[in-house]
Design an enzyme around this catalytic site. Structure first.
Site, mmCIF file in Angstrom:
data_model
loop_
_atom_site.group_PDB
_atom_site.id
_atom_site.type_symbol
_atom_site.label_atom_id
_atom_site.label_comp_id
_atom_site.label_asym_id
_atom_site.label_seq_id
_atom_site.Cartn_x
_atom_site.Cartn_y
_atom_site.Cartn_z
ATOM 1 N N LYS A 111 25.589 13.366 72.178
ATOM 2 C CA LYS A 111 24.785 12.751 71.118
ATOM 3 C C LYS A 111 24.122 13.810 70.227
ATOM 4 C CE LYS A 111 21.655 10.117 72.848
ATOM 5 N NZ LYS A 111 20.284 10.217 72.341
ATOM 6 N N ARG B 61 29.939 20.543 87.075
ATOM 7 C CA ARG B 61 29.356 21.876 87.004
ATOM 8 C C ARG B 61 29.192 22.510 88.378
ATOM 9 N NH1 ARG B 61 25.782 24.934 83.596
ATOM 10 N NH2 ARG B 61 24.016 25.102 84.995
#
Ligand SMILES: [Zn+2]
Length: 217
Positions: A13, A127
């Site tokens: 975003k 991650r």
């Protein structure tokens, strides 16, 4: 032009808001930045918000609405605004309608970047960090040559609690619980524009851009 940008964590975003800001000469008003500014400058609303936060309470909607209201009254907002992180609740959405009504302005669209949860899970829980040399890896963008092992030093890779699938799932659940009433609200008012957010950054940008260009014409 007044736009609201909605999207789950991991939808990119922030990047898309930057591009909208540049391409359509809008002011990017991110609620997180607004909070930090009000706290730093110790505005009346900032001090009030701080009181609630110090008590571990949620900042009431009218305080948040007040901050956005003050921001929209600044001269640069006249050229158009993209709201990011606000509204988050139905009362905030009503507050936004009210403040736009009061100033003779109108909401143009609510752009919702929709991304399937499974894709978000891949992005947000991919991650890994080397416990030895701290080199970061990502299953999608920078996978290690051998799963679980650092390319640099052969150390073991681990996941931070925030990056673990169960934590990400819980975050997404909270997001959906908070956001689905808002999406319904704007669907009913006819403002909602769904943008397919499953592709890469450029594909999503293309879809967003076309959506906004359609508003202009
Ligand atoms: Zn390492």
């Amino acid at each position: 032009m007044i736009l609201v940008l909605l999207g789950p964590p991991g939808a990119g975003k922030g990047t898309q808001a930057e591009r909208l800001q540049e391409t359509f000469s809008l002011v990017h008003v991110a609620s997180g930045d607004l909070f930090r500014e009000n706290l730093r400058e110790q505005t009346e609303l900032g001090i009030l918000a701080q009181k609630y936060m110090d008590q571990g309470k949620l900042v009431p909607d009218d305080v948040t609405i007040g901050m956005v209201h003050a921001r929209l009254e600044q001269p640069d907002s006249a050229k158009g605004v993209i709201l990011d992180g606000f509204p988050r609740t139905i009362p905030q959405a009503r507050g936004l309608n009210q403040m736009l009504d009061d100033t003779g302005r109108e909401l143009d669209a609510v752009l919702h970047i929709a991304v399937p949860d499974e894709e978000l899970l891949r992005r947000l829980s991919g991650r890994w960090i080397c416990e030895n040399c701290q080199t970061p890896y990502h299953d999608l963008s920078k996978p290690p040559q051998k799963a679980g092992v650092c390319d640099m030093c052969g150390g073991r890779l681990y996941q931070r609690d925030d990056d673990k699938p169960e934590t990400v799932r819980a975050r997404l659940k909270v997001y959906h619980e908070q956001t689905s009433p808002l999406i319904e609200f704007y669907r009913e008012s006819g403002h909602l524009r769904e943008v397919d957010g499953a592709g890469d950054i450029d594909a999503v940008w293309q879809a967003l851009k076309e959506s906004v260009q359609a508003l202009e014409s």
